[in-house]
Motif scaffolding. Structure first.
Motif, PDB file in Angstrom:
ATOM      1  N   ASN A  39      21.123  48.647  65.456  1.00  0.00           N
ATOM      2  CA  ASN A  39      21.757  48.720  64.263  1.00  0.00           C
ATOM      3  C   ASN A  39      23.282  48.986  64.659  1.00  0.00           C
ATOM      4  O   ASN A  39      24.304  49.169  63.741  1.00  0.00           O
ATOM      5  CB  ASN A  39      21.441  49.459  63.121  1.00  0.00           C
ATOM      6  CG  ASN A  39      20.037  48.869  62.615  1.00  0.00           C
ATOM      7  OD1 ASN A  39      19.851  47.957  62.563  1.00  0.00           O
ATOM      8  ND2 ASN A  39      18.986  49.703  62.166  1.00  0.00           N
ATOM      9  N   THR A  40      23.793  49.105  65.647  1.00  0.00           N
ATOM     10  CA  THR A  40      24.989  49.644  66.120  1.00  0.00           C
ATOM     11  C   THR A  40      25.912  48.444  66.207  1.00  0.00           C
ATOM     12  O   THR A  40      25.593  47.352  67.157  1.00  0.00           O
ATOM     13  CB  THR A  40      25.164  50.169  67.461  1.00  0.00           C
ATOM     14  OG1 THR A  40      24.285  51.442  67.327  1.00  0.00           O
ATOM     15  CG2 THR A  40      26.687  50.353  67.917  1.00  0.00           C
ATOM     16  N   GLU A  41      27.098  48.390  65.250  1.00  0.00           N
ATOM     17  CA  GLU A  41      28.030  47.367  65.122  1.00  0.00           C
ATOM     18  C   GLU A  41      28.667  47.190  66.537  1.00  0.00           C
ATOM     19  O   GLU A  41      29.337  48.001  67.271  1.00  0.00           O
ATOM     20  CB  GLU A  41      28.957  47.455  64.308  1.00  0.00           C
ATOM     21  CG  GLU A  41      29.939  46.512  63.869  1.00  0.00           C
ATOM     22  CD  GLU A  41      29.058  45.140  63.300  1.00  0.00           C
ATOM     23  OE1 GLU A  41      29.660  44.081  63.272  1.00  0.00           O
ATOM     24  OE2 GLU A  41      28.170  45.614  62.366  1.00  0.00           O
ATOM     25  N   GLY A  42      28.624  45.876  67.180  1.00  0.00           N
ATOM     26  CA  GLY A  42      29.426  45.769  68.153  1.00  0.00           C
ATOM     27  C   GLY A  42      28.647  45.859  69.499  1.00  0.00           C
ATOM     28  O   GLY A  42      29.132  45.710  70.776  1.00  0.00           O
ATOM     29  N   TYR A  43      27.436  46.130  69.433  1.00  0.00           N
ATOM     30  CA  TYR A  43      26.470  46.679  70.603  1.00  0.00           C
ATOM     31  C   TYR A  43      25.864  45.277  71.147  1.00  0.00           C
ATOM     32  O   TYR A  43      25.560  44.212  70.564  1.00  0.00           O
ATOM     33  CB  TYR A  43      25.477  47.563  70.313  1.00  0.00           C
ATOM     34  CG  TYR A  43      24.514  47.775  71.688  1.00  0.00           C
ATOM     35  CD1 TYR A  43      24.803  48.559  72.543  1.00  0.00           C
ATOM     36  CD2 TYR A  43      23.279  47.194  71.615  1.00  0.00           C
ATOM     37  CE1 TYR A  43      24.101  48.876  73.393  1.00  0.00           C
ATOM     38  CE2 TYR A  43      22.499  47.451  72.489  1.00  0.00           C
ATOM     39  CZ  TYR A  43      22.470  48.361  73.589  1.00  0.00           C
ATOM     40  OH  TYR A  43      21.954  48.513  74.736  1.00  0.00           O
ATOM     41  N   ALA A  93      34.451  45.337  70.518  1.00  0.00           N
ATOM     42  CA  ALA A  93      34.513  45.491  69.006  1.00  0.00           C
ATOM     43  C   ALA A  93      35.971  45.460  68.336  1.00  0.00           C
ATOM     44  O   ALA A  93      35.960  44.898  67.333  1.00  0.00           O
ATOM     45  CB  ALA A  93      33.747  46.507  68.720  1.00  0.00           C
ATOM     46  N   GLN A 147      37.484  42.130  68.322  1.00  0.00           N
ATOM     47  CA  GLN A 147      37.003  41.576  67.044  1.00  0.00           C
ATOM     48  C   GLN A 147      37.826  41.875  65.852  1.00  0.00           C
ATOM     49  O   GLN A 147      38.265  41.255  64.905  1.00  0.00           O
ATOM     50  CB  GLN A 147      35.558  41.852  66.891  1.00  0.00           C
ATOM     51  CG  GLN A 147      34.998  40.932  65.833  1.00  0.00           C
ATOM     52  CD  GLN A 147      33.597  41.038  65.806  1.00  0.00           C
ATOM     53  OE1 GLN A 147      32.945  42.155  65.946  1.00  0.00           O
ATOM     54  NE2 GLN A 147      32.789  39.994  65.576  1.00  0.00           N
ATOM     55  N   GLN A 148      37.905  43.238  65.740  1.00  0.00           N
ATOM     56  CA  GLN A 148      38.970  43.723  64.559  1.00  0.00           C
ATOM     57  C   GLN A 148      40.235  43.228  64.434  1.00  0.00           C
ATOM     58  O   GLN A 148      40.666  43.049  63.444  1.00  0.00           O
ATOM     59  CB  GLN A 148      38.705  45.315  64.597  1.00  0.00           C
ATOM     60  CG  GLN A 148      37.169  45.911  64.355  1.00  0.00           C
ATOM     61  CD  GLN A 148      37.138  47.391  64.778  1.00  0.00           C
ATOM     62  OE1 GLN A 148      38.251  47.932  64.556  1.00  0.00           O
ATOM     63  NE2 GLN A 148      35.814  47.811  64.848  1.00  0.00           N
ATOM     64  N   GLN A 168      24.060  36.511  68.209  1.00  0.00           N
ATOM     65  CA  GLN A 168      23.122  37.570  68.164  1.00  0.00           C
ATOM     66  C   GLN A 168      21.872  36.997  68.885  1.00  0.00           C
ATOM     67  O   GLN A 168      21.077  37.752  69.706  1.00  0.00           O
ATOM     68  CB  GLN A 168      22.813  37.753  66.693  1.00  0.00           C
ATOM     69  CG  GLN A 168      23.593  38.602  65.855  1.00  0.00           C
ATOM     70  CD  GLN A 168      23.581  39.965  66.479  1.00  0.00           C
ATOM     71  OE1 GLN A 168      22.618  40.545  66.770  1.00  0.00           O
ATOM     72  NE2 GLN A 168      24.823  40.135  66.830  1.00  0.00           N
TER      73      GLN A 168
END
Length: 534
Positions: free
Chosen positions: A29-33, A193, A196-197, A492
């Motif tokens: 559930n880690t964003e950007g992993y 990450a 992306q931001q 994903q």
């Protein structure tokens, strides 16, 4: 290599597999992993060799996803801002149609009883309500504009922080590679990450260097990040229009280079700037046009009549001043001053004027179309679209000017007559003369805006234009949302963690570990047996 070394290499491989799988599960559930995959290969003699876990990362899909999300961020920003305008126009309490209807209704009552003090006070009251509503409308738009400036400053600060973080991660990644000889997957994930931001705020181009660092550049090629060096952006007053903020690029020498607005087309910044020019600016100019045309038409007609004091009718309304600016980089001394000559010929736009050394060229700021203009050398005045621009001082070749005749008009829309007796209801001093009141009331049905639209139709055009913009942005938003979701699923599928797959890997590596432990146990048993034979 002995059986013990072979088994030990297998144990180490199994441990590495269990570690990689556990790390994947922990970061599901880690964003950007990005999922890591362990690769094994035969050792040089016998046994197994373990390579560093490989990050499952597809640069092509990531680049497309970042671009799609940048476009979506622009549309989301535009949609959230334009909704404020839609709420304003949809609210009957803040709309202009109602107060204009009441004002013309009061004029009709005055025409029915031109000497009635109550009817005259009714016109004054309706006029004051009308001007107050126009001013309130303009204030709301100005507040939105101020909010845009604040968001621009905040977003620019956010971009600068993100650029600095990417540069620092470039440095850490290079150090980690030099120290361990392996790719620091955690740092790579963090950097991607943040990229992306950054794309959410501003459309950027990313180039991966052979060394492992990223070069991040703007659409025009100017670098935001180059290796361990980051560059700054700045929100500063526009060199052409000091009432607005523009985006600037801060060079190594500290000088700020203003970036053309057309180069900022995606991300939050792009959405804010597009909303400001395409929706907010147009609505402000349409409001200013409606104000000026209304005031001039009413004043012209009222001044043809006679009031109860046997005096010629005075001007009923006053409006704001035009705004004219010389470009900051001009080398000449010319200063423009603009006067509205013919309200009915006004266009709901700002104008850019360029001087080539002999002639002035005028273009619309909303469409870029050339506007026919004539220059009077005797008065040093330029006439076009119902305006007259007078230049004090001398223009030099390359000088540019900005003319904003409408944006401030409604802010100072005022009723000038404060006594009912001053209303010129008749064309003569005869008792009961209501001819001028009838003419004033009839202006409601007269095409005075560009000679094509009535006041209510002009306001309706404002509502219609905004509605078309909302429909367009919502359609584009839905399409871009679908594309972003599709690309996100593609990413994903390659980089995301699948818990079912990882659970199977746990069992596989556990069995792998047990089997290699059995190899070592078997080797130990064989050795003990051989030693016992002696």
């Amino acid at each position: 290599m002995s059986i013990f070394a072979i088994g030990l290499s297998g144990l180490r491989a199994a441990q590495a597999g269990l570690y990689t799988t556990s790390n994947n599960i922990s970061n599901v559930n880690t964003e950007g992993y990005h999922r890591e995959l362990l690769t094994l290969q035969p050792a040089r003699t016998s046994g197994v060799s373990v390579n560093a876990p490989e990050r499952q990362f597809n640069q092509f899909i990531t680049t497309r996803l970042n671009a799609a999300q940048s476009s979506l961020a622009s549309l989301d920003t535009y949609a959230s801002q334009v909704q404020q305008l839609d709420n304003l126009l949809a609210d009957e309490r803040s709309g202009l149609n109602t107060v204009m209807d009441k004002f013309f209704g009061a004029l009709s009552q005055l025409a029915g009883a031109p000497a009635d003090p109550a009817a005259r006070e009714g016109v004054l009251g309706a006029a004051r309500s009308l001007t107050a509503q126009f001013r309130s409308f303009d204030t709301y738009l100005s507040d939105i504009e101020d909010g845009i400036d604040e968001q621009l400053r905040f977003t620019v600060d956010d971009i600068n922080n993100q650029s600095a973080q990417i540069a620092e991660l470039n440095r850490e990644i290079l150090v980690a590679r030099a120290t361990t000889g392996q790719a620091p997957n955690s740092l790579l994930n963090q950097r991607d990450a943040i990229v992306q931001q950054l794309n959410q705020n501003l459309d950027v181009k990313v180039l991966a260097q052979e060394s492992g660092s990223y070069t991040v550049a703007l659409a025009n090629g100017l670098p935001l990040v180059a290796g361990e060096q980051s560059y700054q952006l700045a929100a500063r007053p526009d060199v052409a229009d000091p009432t607005q903020l523009a985006l600037g690029y801060v060079g190594n020498d500290g000088n700020v280079q203003q970036l053309p607005e057309k180069q900022v087309q995606r991300g939050v910044l792009g959405g804010l700037m597009e909303f400001r020019s395409e929706s907010l600016g147009k609505l402000q100019n349409q409001l200013g046009q409606l104000t000026v045309v209304f005031a001039q038409a009413m004043n012209t007609q009222h001044m043809q009549g006679t009031d109860l004091n046997q005096q010629p009718g005075a001007a009923l309304f006053s409006t704001g001043a035009t705004r004219s600016y010389a470009h900051d980089t001009n080398t000449g001394t010319a200063i423009p001053e603009t006067t509205i000559v013919d309200a009915q010929s006004l266009l709901a736009t700002d104008f850019a004027i360029a001087f080539d050394g002999s002639d002035y060229q005028v273009t619309r700021r909303d469409t870029g179309a050339t506007v026919t203009a004539s220059f009077d050398t005797a008065t040093q005045s330029l006439s076009f679209a119902g305006l007259e621009v007078n230049f004090s001082g001398a223009s030099a070749a390359g000088d540019r000017f900005l003319i904003k005749p409408l944006s401030g008009q409604a802010a100072n829309f005022e009723m000038l007559v404060d006594e009912g007796a001053q209303l010129a209801a008749g064309l003569s001093s005869a008792s009961g003369d209501n001819e001028n009141a009838l003419a004033l009331a009839e202006l409601q049905n007269t095409a005075v805006i560009g000679g094509k639209a009535t006041f209510q139709q002009g306001y309706g055009a404002m509502v219609s234009t905004l509605g078309n913009q909302i429909n367009l942005v919502q359609a584009n938003q839905a399409a871009q949302q679908g594309l972003s979701e599709q690309l996100g699923l593609m990413q994903q599928a390659e980089s995301g963690v699948n818990l079912d797959e990882e659970a199977a890997n746990l069992i596989r590596y556990q069995q792998y570990y047990q089997a290699n432990a059995k190899v070592i146990e078997t080797g130990s048993t064989l050795l003990d047996t051989i030693l016992a034979l002696r």
